[in-house]
Design an enzyme around this catalytic site. Structure first.
Site: not given
Lengths: 928, 408
Positions: A269, A415, A528, A587, A603, A661
């Site tokens: 991440d 979300d 996610d 993701r 992201d 998004h």
């Protein structure tokens, strides 16, 4: 003079570094190869003569496989080589320790089945090696004994060589022999002179750091199993272009890595990721494609541990001029790309996909890991997401906003804030007090919702999900045997062990309508943070010494996200009794993730470069099977300028997964918030997407059947045109649409490369015809989306754009027939119910549409399939046509009727008015 | 003539009814007169009339398909008899979602739409009636508030006038008192000067032997002793020095005490000559005139101060009142009553207190109070009226959450 060209790249690099510094990832949070002990260790080994030798006397050849022992002459550790010839022109090479101290991890569940083999036959053998025939073609494998190396040949060409640079290493499992070691064992070794060499060697190894323990920042990694890395090199003669190994924010064509870090595959991440570098991102697919004008091949390195891939090339450093000089002087050596894979643990299990065409490689890879799941049609529409839609009223008003501004959409997304304190499977009791009411409201408009379910579970004894996982012992354990706890959105959180089939089954059962309160059939799921993301873990992920049953997290890391999505998709299938297709966005991903749904590029940021990179990122994913890819439209972090937002909608409308998004901290950016002019531009982009849904759906069906990418690089269709090999600012959708989105700020024009020497392309907006094999300058305005239909194709569209894709179900089709130079065209039409698995029971319509000799006809491609549709053909638009005197429609019942038509001589467009036949019927239209 | 009109009307309506072009309003019917051909409303194309509403878009402007979903830019007219008519985009015709309450948009769709126009109309009418009632009630209340406001306004104006009158009166009084104080001070000054002038003998002319004797006879026993002389009599040229025993004895003619008769011959003579000794100068305390003048001056000063204070107070009240009266309470002072009111609203853990034309505060459950500033209401936004009709002062609710965004 000669100084200048050298200075320029340096300057550019320096500039890039400076610019990147202003807003970028905190690189210090993530390891470089030097900071990853095994990578450093392995990379320190330079090409040379391999210490490995094949013991030909140990060779065993059965009908399906060859086994052979390898020995490392330095430490006498023996390895077992297994070689398989797999159906469909694939060679599998497996190397493991002959007698490992304990089993080494072999990746399960990624292959859809044990790959079926084909017989291998021995062609010749002597003390230097063995030659095997690979099936019926003239392909051979040569196993050289001393040093060990593998060469795959076709005729006199070497397609691929393994260990040709001597970089095969296999850190065998060993007992720890440090100060605490058993003194008796040492005595024994001293007493045995035969073992002397080995002892010396091992003692040498002992000196190296990071074998038994490693620290990064404040995190320490206890390594109870010691060093276990593996590495192997592959040489690709004649290859200058390699692709794949996503996920990296980099160009489509992979770069050489000699002057920097290798490409890294380790699901992470990464906060505010940086572009154009080899750092690891959220997902990992260890598959590389190699391509030249003659052949496409692929390497699938089936290993789920942290992996680094080094790429070098003998031509990389050369300028075009240098290459030309070589050519003129005739001194040119064959271009070659060398690749080296390094993984932290596990075994070497590599699939050599030998093509020869790009589509062969796709089909070979699909035969191993499966194809893109066939998604519900609605999920190909537009998705409206934001972190976060605050409450039910907010959802309702955004939904109403789309109707008010007449913009279609299919999915609205929630979300993490929709939950009760980041407890997934729950709802905030104030903001989402009556979720079913909300879902019903959406259902009344034939729309859907996605709610997020992340795999980190809040440690809270009042939370049912946590209590059940804990009591069932389903959590991942830390090295001391307790439930591992990390920090994530809910605060302290534990992570279910998705590697357990019983855990996955339980997880899937949680999606049942009676378990997941407030869920309904028009609610789908988003996974996610499944790298997994652990805010306080090393590199924002899980400690490598956590335990999954018999395995360490180190062995399995890159598979975690794959399993999360697998279990979630299974849950969505089960809740409908196996009838409905699931939709799950993830993701993190691995090889095989294509079977479970969609992925997005994580992201990103509201910057022009992020818009640009969305193209190579999704192209790279498509090449390795993951077709359902998209980037956050508008950019997740930061706030886009209106121009960027519009351009992103225009680009996203032509990418497979089309979702806007935005970060929590950014201002609202629903499509109608930027003035009527921009609302109209966005509306138009979204409407173009909806008109093309029949084509998109057909592409997904095709991808599901064949494994071919939907969004594909030009070279896949034009493999012999080197001009296409590095193109990543434009792409194809299927074979027939070429898209060159505007991704430059303030652009007044774009230059698109239209491939194909004898191909023509039609601008889909103006119907203007352009020749292939040229760079075409296209002037653009804010409303321009340069898209071209290939001459020779037929594309079905539904031009009546409605509120959602479901509302368009029964609408009629318009066929766009683009004629090629031979005045022919071909296309397909696929229709089914759009949401169930009934297509597997042959409930669909699949027709071939073809135009030749002035006759357009529809014939059944699946005569054994059954489906009826109310949709009909309302219009046929023939591009590049000449004016007929008469147009006759002949239907299956033998009835002839005259069709009205309109001919636009300036653009050579013939429009047939309302032929009216059912889309599922046989018919013929004759132009006279 | 009249007959002809009626016949024409009947004929016209019959004519329209027979055509039934779906999806158009009556004002557009003139474009769709049954003829051989149809001219697209934008004039771009002529098509056979059969192609109107034949589910194929021929006109660029969508005018040939008012009743189908064929044209991308078309619109469909929902007649919605019993409710409000309106247009929907053509794309909502036969999309399986009921948009027109008369169900006319879903004439060929699996959606089983009911005609809900009458109900909606009823509801709308009821709603409108409710709105009207609310409005009437609001207007009534407004009238009431205006009346009250006017009264209150007048009251305040009267109050202001009164205060101004008082201030004026006080002003006059103030001047009078200032004058009187000045006068008293002047008198006191005069007395003082007169007393000083008495030193040159003048003052004794006004005094009798007896009075001086009595003055000197401090203990009032009918005789003057040496001590009494020492306390009251001083040398003309050296007032500060006390007389010695001998000097006093000398003044008394050698005796330790004297009576009035003896006084006349001794001390009185010396005093009336006035060149060697005099009576000690103790004005006020010993001079009744001076004392009176002093007291009078003090009195006048006190009085003046009181009047000044009163004047100031009144002026402050006037300025306060003026400030309040300067606020815009609406054209008819209908918001005047809000001036002294406060309202409370509970939002999650916060209690907001809103005092119109005054402070707004936020208090959390822990009791911490934060001022959010002052709230001025522009009364020329007349929307709050409706809320005012529903929410009366004292109720623990807020006119509307919109008035105050929750500070989260």
């Amino acid at each position: 003079m000669p100084l200048l060209p050298r200075m320029v790249p340096v300057l550019v690099l320096w500039l890039a570094v400076c610019l990147a510094e202003t807003w970028a990832v905190d690189r210090g949070n993530f390891k470089t190869c030097d900071q990853s002990a095994f990578c450093k260790r392995q990379r320190a080994l330079k090409p040379g003569e391999s210490p490995y030798r094949a013991l030909l006397e140990t060779m065993e050849l059965t009908n399906t496989r060859l086994t052979l022992q390898l020995i490392n002459d330095n430490n006498k550790v023996r390895l077992l080589l297994e070689l398989y010839r797999l159906q469909g022109n694939i060679t599998r090479v497996k190397i493991n320790e002959l007698k490992p101290l304990k089993p080494r991890y072999e990746v399960p569940d990624v292959l859809i089945r044990e790959p079926p083999t084909e017989p291998l036959s021995l062609l010749s053998q002597d003390e230097n090696g063995v030659v095997l025939s690979l099936g019926s073609e003239s392909q051979r494998v040569i196993i050289s004994a001393r040093p060990f190396r593998l060469d795959i040949m076709e005729g006199s060409d070497v397609l691929m060589s393994l260990n040709s640079r001597g970089l095969l290493t296999f850190e065998h499992l060993r007992m720890r022999k440090d100060t605490q070691a058993d003194p008796e064992a040492e005595k024994k070794e001293e007493a045995d002179p035969a073992n002397q060499a080995e002892t010396t060697k091992e003692e040498e190894e002992k000196v190296e750091d990071g074998m038994w323990e490693e620290t990064f920042k404040s995190h320490s990694d206890s390594k109870p199993n010691g060093p276990s890395a593996i590495s192997l090199d592959f040489s690709l003669p004649g290859v200058e272009h390699v692709y794949g190994i996503p996920e990296h924010a980099d160009t489509l064509r992979l770069k050489t890595t000699e002057n920097g870090d290798p490409y890294r595959l380790y699901n992470l991440d990464v906060f505010q990721y940086e572009l154009y570098n080899p750092m690891a991102l959220y997902g990992a697919v260890p598959v590389m494609l190699a391509h030249n004008t003659q052949r496409t091949t692929g390497i699938f390195w089936l290993n789920a541990a942290e992996t680094w891939v080094d790429i070098s090339s003998n031509t990389a450093g050369k300028t075009v001029f240098g290459k030309m000089l070589d050519y003129v002087q005739g001194s040119s050596e064959t271009p070659q790309t060398d690749v080296r894979w390094i993984s932290e643990s596990g075994i070497i299990d590599v699939f050599l996909m030998l093509g020869p065409t790009p589509k062969d490689v796709f089909s070979q890879y699909a035969s191993l890991t499966g194809t893109q799941s066939f998604p519900p049609l609605a999920s190909l529409g537009y998705h409206q997401c934001r972190w976060n839609y605050n409450d039910q009223e907010d959802v309702q008003s955004v939904d109403a906003g789309f109707d008010e501004h007449d913009i279609p959409y299919d999915f609205i997304w929630l979300d993490i804030e929709h939950t009760d304190g980041k407890r997934y499977f729950t709802w905030d009791p104030h903001k989402f007090a009556t979720p079913k009411e909300m879902l019903q409201g959406l259902m009344d408009k034939k729309r859907k919702l996605v709610a997020i379910v992340d795999p980190h579970i809040k440690v809270d004894s009042n939370y049912k999900i946590h209590n059940e996982i804990r009591s069932k012992g389903f959590y991942i354990k830390n090295k001391d045997g307790g439930d591992y706890e990390g920090w994530c959105w809910p605060g302290s959180a534990s992570y279910p062990d998705f590697f357990r089939a019983d855990m996955r089954a339980w997880w899937a059962s949680m999606f049942a309508y009676d378990q997941y309160e407030g869920s309904m059939e028009n609610m789908y799921t988003w996974n996610d943070m499944n790298e997994p993301s652990v805010f306080n873990g090393p590199e924002v992920t899980m400690h490598k010494d956590t335990v999954h049953g018999a395995w360490e997290h180190r062995d399995v890391h890159n598979l975690y996200g794959f399993y999360v999505q697998m279990a979630t998709a299974e849950g969505l299938i089960q809740r409908s009794g196996g009838i409905e297709r699931p939709f799950v966005l993830t993701r993190a991903f691995f090889a095989g993730s294509q079977r479970y749904g969609a992925v997005w590029t994580g992201d990103n940021a509201a910057e022009w470069d992020h818009l640009k990179i969305s193209i190579p990122m999704c192209l790279s994913l498509g090449l390795v099977g993951i077709s359902f890819c998209g980037a956050d439209v508008g950019g997740f972090f930061k706030s886009p300028s209106t121009e960027l937002l519009v351009r992103w909608y225009q680009t996203g409308a032509y990418q497979p997964f089309f979702r806007a998004h935005a970060h929590l901290d950014t201002p609202r950016r629903e499509p109608w918030l930027f003035g009527p002019e921009n609302t109209a531009l966005i509306r138009e982009a979204v409407r173009q997407r909806y008109t093309l849904l029949p084509y998109w759906y057909q592409q997904f069906y095709h991808a599901h059947r064949t494994g071919e990418p939907i969004m594909r690089p030009l070279w896949v269709e034009y493999p012999q045109d080197p001009a296409t090999f590095a193109v990543d600012d434009e792409f194809l959708i299927g074979r027939d649409l070429l898209v060159h989105p505007v991704t430059e700020e303030g652009a007044r024009g774009v230059t698109a490369y239209l491939p194909g020497k004898d191909t023509v392309w039609f601008d889909i907006h103006t119907f203007q015809k352009h020749n292939g094999a040229q760079n075409l300058y296209i002037p653009v305005t804010m409303s321009s989306i340069p898209v071209f239909q290939r001459g020779g194709s037929i594309i079905p569209r539904k031009v009546r754009v409605r509120r959602s894709s479901t509302c368009m179900e029964h609408d009629p089709y318009t066929l766009y027939v683009a004629l090629n130079l031979q005045r022919t065209a071909e296309g397909e039409l696929y229709i089914d119910d759009g949401h169930t698995f009934n297509y597997e029971k042959k409930e669909f319509i699949h027709r071939r549409l073809s135009f030749a000799k002035n006759i357009l006809s529809s014939v059944n491609l699946a005569p054994d399939a059954q489906f009826t549709t109310r949709s009909w053909i309302e219009r046929v638009v023939i591009l590049g046509a000449s004016k007929p005197s008469k147009v006759t429609l002949q239907t299956a019942d033998g009835q002839d009727s005259q069709l009205e038509f309109d001919f636009d001589a300036s653009m050579s467009v013939l429009t047939l008015r309302k032929p009216g036949m059912n889309a599922g019927a046989d018919w013929t239209v004759m132009l006279q | 003539m009249r007959f002809q009109v009626i016949v024409a009307a009947v004929f016209w309506s019959g004519f329209v009814e027979s055509r039934k072009v779906r999806g158009i309003s009556s004002s557009y019917k003139r474009f769709y007169k049954e003829r051989k051909s149809f001219l697209c409303i934008d004039g771009s194309k002529i098509i056979p009339f059969e192609q109107v509403n034949d589910d194929y878009c021929d006109c660029e402007d969508g005018s040939d398909e008012p009743g189908t979903s064929a044209c991308p830019r078309g619109r469909f007219y929902c007649t919605n008899l019993g409710f409000r008519p309106h247009y929907i985009p053509s794309s909502r015709v036969n999309d399986g979602i009921c948009d027109c309450c008369d169900a006319s948009d879903e004439y060929n769709s699996p959606a089983h739409c009911q005609n809900t126009c009458w109900n909606l109309g009823q509801k709308e009418r009821a709603y409108v009636e409710g709105q009207m009632r609310t409005l009437d009630e609001g207007l009534r209340l407004k009238q009431q508030l205006i009346e009250e406001g006017v009264l209150l306004w007048r009251e305040k104006q009267a109050q202001l006038r009164e205060l101004q009158q008082v201030a004026e009166d006080l002003q006059i009084k103030l001047e009078e008192h200032r004058r009187r104080k000045h006068e008293a001070e002047r008198l006191k000054e005069q007395t003082l000067k007169a007393l000083e002038a008495g030193d040159s003998g003048l003052r004794h002319q006004n005094r009798t032997e007896t009075s001086i004797f009595q003055l000197l006879d401090s203990n009032k026993d009918g005789s003057i002793t040496v001590d009494e002389v020492k306390t009251k009599v001083v040398l003309v040229h050296d007032e500060e020095r006390l007389l010695s025993e001998d000097e006093a004895l000398g003044l008394l003619g050698g005796g330790h005490q004297i009576d009035l008769t003896k006084f006349r011959r001794t001390l009185w003579d010396v005093l009336t000559r006035g060149d060697s000794v005099k009576i000690k100068d103790t004005p006020g305390s010993d001079d009744p005139h001076l004392e009176a003048a002093d007291k009078a001056a003090e009195w006048e000063a006190t009085n003046l101060k009181k009047v000044e204070e009163a004047y100031e107070t009144v002026n402050m009240e006037i300025s306060d009142l003026r400030k309040k009266l300067a606020i815009d309470y609406g054209t008819d002072w209908e918001f005047l009553f809000l001036n002294s009111q406060c309202y409370k609203l509970k939002v999650y853990e916060y209690i907001y207190t809103l005092c119109p034309f005054n402070q707004v505060t936020q208090k959390n459950t822990a009791g911490t109070e934060v001022s959010l500033g002052s709230l001025s209401i522009s009364p020329h936004i007349h929307q709050p009226l409706e809320h005012i009709s529903k929410v009366l002062p004292g109720q623990l609710s807020f006119p509307s959450e919109e008035v105050l965004p929750s500070a989260r």
